[in-house]
Write an enzyme that holds these catalytic residues in place. Structure first.
Site, PDB file in Angstrom:
ATOM      1  N   TRP A   1       0.804  -1.231   0.000  1.00 58.13           N
ATOM      2  CA  TRP A   1       0.000   0.000   0.000  1.00 58.13           C
ATOM      3  C   TRP A   1       0.834   1.277   0.000  1.00 58.13           C
ATOM      4  O   TRP A   1       0.370   2.323  -0.459  1.00 58.13           O
ATOM      5  CB  TRP A   1      -0.977   0.038   1.195  1.00 58.13           C
ATOM      6  CG  TRP A   1      -1.926   1.210   1.144  1.00 58.13           C
ATOM      7  CD1 TRP A   1      -3.084   1.304   0.429  1.00 58.13           C
ATOM      8  CD2 TRP A   1      -1.785   2.454   1.834  1.00 58.13           C
ATOM      9  NE1 TRP A   1      -3.671   2.540   0.631  1.00 58.13           N
ATOM     10  CE2 TRP A   1      -2.885   3.260   1.497  1.00 58.13           C
ATOM     11  CE3 TRP A   1      -0.824   2.974   2.700  1.00 58.13           C
ATOM     12  CZ2 TRP A   1      -3.064   4.533   1.992  1.00 58.13           C
ATOM     13  CZ3 TRP A   1      -0.993   4.251   3.196  1.00 58.13           C
ATOM     14  CH2 TRP A   1      -2.116   5.009   2.840  1.00 58.13           C
ATOM     15  N   ASP A   2       2.084   1.241   0.447  1.00 61.47           N
ATOM     16  CA  ASP A   2       2.838   2.492   0.599  1.00 61.47           C
ATOM     17  C   ASP A   2       4.263   2.339   0.078  1.00 61.47           C
ATOM     18  O   ASP A   2       5.208   2.814   0.702  1.00 61.47           O
ATOM     19  CB  ASP A   2       2.850   2.902   2.081  1.00 61.47           C
ATOM     20  CG  ASP A   2       3.283   4.348   2.289  1.00 61.47           C
ATOM     21  OD1 ASP A   2       3.084   5.169   1.372  1.00 61.47           O
ATOM     22  OD2 ASP A   2       3.818   4.660   3.369  1.00 61.47           O
ATOM     23  N   LEU A   3       4.422   1.699  -1.093  1.00 65.88           N
ATOM     24  CA  LEU A   3       5.765   1.411  -1.573  1.00 65.88           C
ATOM     25  C   LEU A   3       6.298   2.564  -2.422  1.00 65.88           C
ATOM     26  O   LEU A   3       6.416   2.476  -3.645  1.00 65.88           O
ATOM     27  CB  LEU A   3       5.815   0.096  -2.350  1.00 65.88           C
ATOM     28  CG  LEU A   3       7.231  -0.504  -2.451  1.00 65.88           C
ATOM     29  CD1 LEU A   3       7.794  -0.783  -1.070  1.00 65.88           C
ATOM     30  CD2 LEU A   3       7.239  -1.761  -3.284  1.00 65.88           C
ATOM     31  N   HIS A   4       6.657   3.646  -1.746  1.00 68.43           N
ATOM     32  CA  HIS A   4       7.366   4.750  -2.377  1.00 68.43           C
ATOM     33  C   HIS A   4       8.866   4.528  -2.199  1.00 68.43           C
ATOM     34  O   HIS A   4       9.308   3.605  -1.491  1.00 68.43           O
ATOM     35  CB  HIS A   4       6.910   6.093  -1.807  1.00 68.43           C
ATOM     36  CG  HIS A   4       7.052   6.193  -0.307  1.00 68.43           C
ATOM     37  ND1 HIS A   4       8.268   6.375   0.304  1.00 68.43           N
ATOM     38  CD2 HIS A   4       6.123   6.123   0.688  1.00 68.43           C
ATOM     39  CE1 HIS A   4       8.105   6.433   1.617  1.00 68.43           C
ATOM     40  NE2 HIS A   4       6.811   6.285   1.883  1.00 68.43           N
TER      41      HIS A   4
ATOM     42  N   ASN B   1      10.537   3.904   1.174  1.00 71.33           N
ATOM     43  CA  ASN B   1      10.250   2.638   1.847  1.00 71.33           C
ATOM     44  C   ASN B   1      10.915   1.458   1.156  1.00 71.33           C
ATOM     45  O   ASN B   1      10.480   0.314   1.308  1.00 71.33           O
ATOM     46  CB  ASN B   1       8.737   2.406   1.943  1.00 71.33           C
ATOM     47  CG  ASN B   1       8.133   3.122   3.130  1.00 71.33           C
ATOM     48  OD1 ASN B   1       8.842   3.510   4.061  1.00 71.33           O
ATOM     49  ND2 ASN B   1       6.826   3.304   3.119  1.00 71.33           N
TER      50      ASN B   1
END
Length: 304
Positions: free
Chosen positions: A197-200, A203
């Site tokens: 969900w938050d793989l920028h 991260n």
């Protein structure tokens, strides 16, 4: 004594008020508890994001690790479940977990080498790295007990009518409505894959056993198409949106139309957060201004 970074204090108070103050006040005692319980020795200063204090440590066997102490919320509650399911394949490895407090002991990666640094030299290669990691992570079926994308999508769509009334101009309102229409087409089939969900870029860290590994998931059970937006928006350039979307959908083996709809749903989610965060800050008579990057992504994916 464990010193709490001022940035973490400010973030916790800004986002959580009294609950954030309580969390911060309890961190020194919690850190001392788990340093003793898990036989850890601190090896450097603490690090932090918005939600967690991370302490570099050494285990009794001499191996390097980090102790992560978070304020557990809806987004982070499933982190240990996801990390166990992935078991180090494409992501940081979970070593210990305390269910009562949410404390995590994780393998040590190289926090000095996030993918964001590499992206400054080669942005397209960074997108490829994220695509390869997402393909591995979403190949895993979500374990029982995680929040589902179906409920998230339903909540997004439910909030749209009120938000539309607060959005500033016709262009933005039209794009929000079109994103909602696209999401509604796929919301009934939310999927069952394990999503980060938050793989920028921030991260993704360099690892010892693999070149790059994901950290800090906010896991969901759902369709991998909901995963693409962070990599599309990192180091944003509107001329790169189509190329990045094409690469990511190919890397994950996704149906393009479904992926487009879920990505527009993610844009919609961010727009709704813009509206929510603007409480009391609307321009006089003009409504809430939405972030231009979100609108530009929507326009490209909608073929405008």
């Amino acid at each position: 004594m464990v010193e709490i970074p001022e940035g973490l204090v400010r973030a916790q108070i800004a986002y959580h008020g009294d609950a954030g103050r309580e969390f911060v006040a309890g961190l020194p005692a919690r850190a001392a508890e788990f340093l003793e319980r898990w036989e850890l020795r601190r090896t450097g200063p603490g690090m932090h994001g918005v939600t967690a204090l991370v302490l570099p440590v050494e285990r009794a066997d001499g191996s390097a690790a980090v102790l992560k102490l978070s304020r557990v919320d809806e987004e982070s509650a499933g982190e240990p479940l996801a990390l166990r399911a992935w078991d180090g394949r494409g992501c940081v490895r979970l070593l210990e977990h305390d269910a009562q407090t949410g404390a995590l002991l994780l393998e040590r990666l190289d926090e000095r080498r996030p993918l964001s640094v590499s992206a400054e030299r080669d942005a397209r290669q960074a997108v490829r790295v994220v695509g390869e990691l997402l393909a591995r992570l979403t190949a895993v079926r979500a374990p029982a007990g995680l929040r589902g994308l179906g409920g998230v999508a339903a909540g997004i769509l439910e909030a749209v009518p009120e938000a539309l009334g607060r959005v500033a101009d016709g262009r933005a309102r039209g794009l929000v409505a079109d994103c909602a229409a696209a999401l509604a087409e796929v919301a009934g089939e939310p999927g069952d894959r394990l999503l980060h969900w938050d793989l920028h870029y921030g991260n993704v860290l360099a690892g010892g056993r693999e070149p790059w590994l994901a950290i800090d998931p906010k896991p969901l059970a759902g369709d991998p198409g909901f995963e693409l937006l962070p990599a599309i928006r990192n180091n944003f350039a509107v001329g790169e949106v189509r190329w990045r979307f094409d690469l990511l959908t190919e890397a994950l083996g996704l149906d393009r139309e479904r992926a487009r709809a879920w990505t527009l749903g993610r844009v919609l989610q961010n727009c709704l957060w813009d509206v929510e965060d603007a409480e009391g800050r609307e321009a006089a008579g003009g409504g809430v201004e939405l972030e231009e990057e979100q609108l530009a992504v929507a326009e490209v994916l909608l073929g405008r």
